[in-house]
Design an enzyme around this catalytic site. Structure first.
Site, short mmCIF file in Angstrom:
data_model
loop_
_atom_site.label_atom_id
_atom_site.label_comp_id
_atom_site.label_asym_id
_atom_site.label_seq_id
_atom_site.Cartn_x
_atom_site.Cartn_y
_atom_site.Cartn_z
N LYS A 67 -6.08 14.97 -8.24
CA LYS A 67 -5.63 15.47 -6.93
C LYS A 67 -4.54 16.53 -7.02
O LYS A 67 -4.55 17.49 -6.24
CB LYS A 67 -5.16 14.29 -6.06
CG LYS A 67 -6.33 13.43 -5.61
CD LYS A 67 -5.90 12.31 -4.71
CE LYS A 67 -7.09 11.40 -4.44
NZ LYS A 67 -6.75 10.24 -3.63
N ASP A 104 -6.58 11.74 2.92
CA ASP A 104 -6.24 10.33 2.64
C ASP A 104 -5.33 9.74 3.73
O ASP A 104 -5.55 8.62 4.20
CB ASP A 104 -5.51 10.20 1.29
CG ASP A 104 -6.48 10.26 0.12
OD1 ASP A 104 -7.68 10.01 0.31
OD2 ASP A 104 -6.01 10.55 -1.01
P1 NDP Z 1 -1.39 7.08 -9.48
O1 NDP Z 1 -1.84 6.86 -10.88
O2 NDP Z 1 -1.01 8.45 -9.04
O3 NDP Z 1 -0.08 6.15 -9.19
C1 NDP Z 1 -0.08 4.80 -9.58
C2 NDP Z 1 1.15 4.09 -9.01
O4 NDP Z 1 0.99 2.70 -9.31
C3 NDP Z 1 2.47 4.52 -9.63
O5 NDP Z 1 3.47 4.47 -8.63
C4 NDP Z 1 2.71 3.45 -10.71
O6 NDP Z 1 4.07 3.23 -10.99
C5 NDP Z 1 2.15 2.22 -9.99
N1 NDP Z 1 1.72 1.13 -10.89
C6 NDP Z 1 0.68 1.14 -11.73
N2 NDP Z 1 0.54 -0.07 -12.34
C7 NDP Z 1 1.53 -0.86 -11.84
C8 NDP Z 1 1.92 -2.21 -12.05
N3 NDP Z 1 1.25 -3.00 -12.90
N4 NDP Z 1 2.96 -2.70 -11.36
C9 NDP Z 1 3.65 -1.91 -10.48
N5 NDP Z 1 3.33 -0.61 -10.24
C10 NDP Z 1 2.29 -0.09 -10.91
O7 NDP Z 1 -2.54 6.44 -8.56
P2 NDP Z 1 -2.88 6.83 -7.04
O8 NDP Z 1 -1.59 6.95 -6.31
O9 NDP Z 1 -3.81 7.98 -6.99
O10 NDP Z 1 -3.71 5.54 -6.54
C11 NDP Z 1 -3.05 4.32 -6.23
C12 NDP Z 1 -4.02 3.33 -5.64
O11 NDP Z 1 -4.49 3.77 -4.37
C13 NDP Z 1 -5.27 3.09 -6.49
O12 NDP Z 1 -5.56 1.71 -6.48
C14 NDP Z 1 -6.35 3.86 -5.76
O13 NDP Z 1 -7.63 3.29 -5.97
C15 NDP Z 1 -5.90 3.67 -4.31
N6 NDP Z 1 -6.42 4.71 -3.40
C16 NDP Z 1 -7.29 4.35 -2.40
C17 NDP Z 1 -7.79 5.29 -1.51
C18 NDP Z 1 -8.72 4.85 -0.43
O14 NDP Z 1 -9.37 5.73 0.19
N7 NDP Z 1 -8.83 3.57 -0.12
C19 NDP Z 1 -7.42 6.71 -1.60
C20 NDP Z 1 -6.47 6.99 -2.66
C21 NDP Z 1 -6.01 6.02 -3.53
P3 NDP Z 1 4.87 4.17 -12.06
O15 NDP Z 1 5.18 5.45 -11.34
O16 NDP Z 1 6.08 3.38 -12.41
O17 NDP Z 1 3.92 4.37 -13.22
#
Ligand code: NDP
Length: 274
Positions: A67, A104
């Site tokens: 993205k 989104d």
């Molecule tokens: P990113 O990879 O950009 O961000 C991931 C985030 O999750 C970061 O803030 C990361 O923290 C955090 N994280 C990952 N693992 C853990 C954990 N075990 N415990 C706590 N925090 C954690 O992903 P996206 O933002 O693109 O996507 C996030 C979610 O949203 C996904 O599940 C995706 O499928 C969903 N989504 C759904 C959509 C829909 O249409 N329903 C649209 C877009 C996204 P840190 O920064 O510390 O690494």
């Protein structure tokens, strides 16, 4: 005449529901188009997008991890995509340029407010996570005039920086999970990717206010860890992101085709088949 071609790029992509959703939209609205899922890693995104558009492709959806790259790829971005610095929809324009948009946030707001009747005005909203999905939803949520918006993240600096970027829109603060102890929220949105590995961010007890709602942006065939956590906290509703997925797709479809599909029928169908 050649059929108009669309695609979703991302990695991994094999389980994407987007081709099915757009096929259902096309059938429902009598539009003739093709929409496929294509595995594209970040390293080859620019070449793959160049090839797609130079071969007559009309529009792309971009998902994890593309993205931010798609935002940089677009010749021009809409206001909401510019605010989020993340793009999930690319559109070939008449002059040959590529426009970037982010659907989104409006997809989430439509699902919360229109499909589930959840009021956002005046509510205390907590977003867990500070990645690409959080970036896309903050401005559209702020536009609904919540009382406050808190972003909590594992990497605290990312939450603080994100809150600073949006601080002129409403009361937005960024913090780590430990700082949530003693606070309460009316709506808790899980925008971490923890659910994808059936994990849960470390959340304190009593975080959810009475009659509060939990919403996981992630979705699956089984209730996610966060949806289950919401049940354990006696949430009035504990929902996953299937509705958001369909709503953001409908907005992209509208941008590409100028027709709004009936999302409820599609959400119901996908919900039944999981
Ligand atoms: P990113 O990879 O950009 O961000 C991931 C985030 O999750 C970061 O803030 C990361 O923290 C955090 N994280 C990952 N693992 C853990 C954990 N075990 N415990 C706590 N925090 C954690 O992903 P996206 O933002 O693109 O996507 C996030 C979610 O949203 C996904 O599940 C995706 O499928 C969903 N989504 C759904 C959509 C829909 O249409 N329903 C649209 C877009 C996204 P840190 O920064 O510390 O690494």
């Amino acid at each position: 005449m050649a059929i108009d071609r669309y695609a979703v790029f991302g990695q991994p992509i094999q389980h994407s529901k987007s081709p099915r959703i757009h096929q259902l939209f096309a059938e429902q609205t009598g539009q003739s188009l093709s929409y496929v899922a294509q595995e594209v890693p970040a390293e080859t995104f620019t070449d793959a997008a160049d090839a797609f558009f130079s071969q007559g492709g009309k529009g792309l959806n971009c998902t994890v991890p593309l993205k931010e790259l798609a935002w940089a790829y677009a010749d021009k971005n809409t206001g909401r995509a510019g605010l989020s610095k993340a793009v999930n929809t690319l559109v070939l324009q008449e002059d040959g340029g590529i426009l970037g948009d982010n659907t989104d946030g409006c997809g989430l707001v439509s699902d919360l407010m229109l499909n589930h009747g959840i009021a956002l005005s005046g509510s205390r909203i907590l977003i867990l996570g500070a990645g690409g999905a959080s970036r896309g939803i903050i401005a559209p949520l702020c536009q609904q005039t919540p009382h406050s918006l808190t972003i909590a993240n594992r990497s605290i600096d990312k939450a603080v920086n994100l809150a600073t970027e949006f601080s002129d829109m409403t009361t937005v603060t960024g913090c780590g999970f430990a700082a949530l102890a003693g606070q309460q929220y009316d709506l808790i949105l899980n925008a971490t990717s923890a659910s994808l590995s059936d994990q849960l961010p470390p959340l304190p007890e009593n975080l959810l206010a009475k009659h509060g709602v939990c919403y996981d942006l992630a979705y699956g065939n089984q209730p996610t860890a966060f949806v289950r956590w919401g049940w354990s906290q006696h949430a009035a509703k504990s929902l996953d992101g299937l509705g958001m997925l369909v709503e953001q797709a409908a907005e992209a479809f509208f941008i590409w085709r100028g027709v709004r599909p009936d999302t409820r029928a599609v959400i119901e169908l996908l919900d039944k088949s999981r």
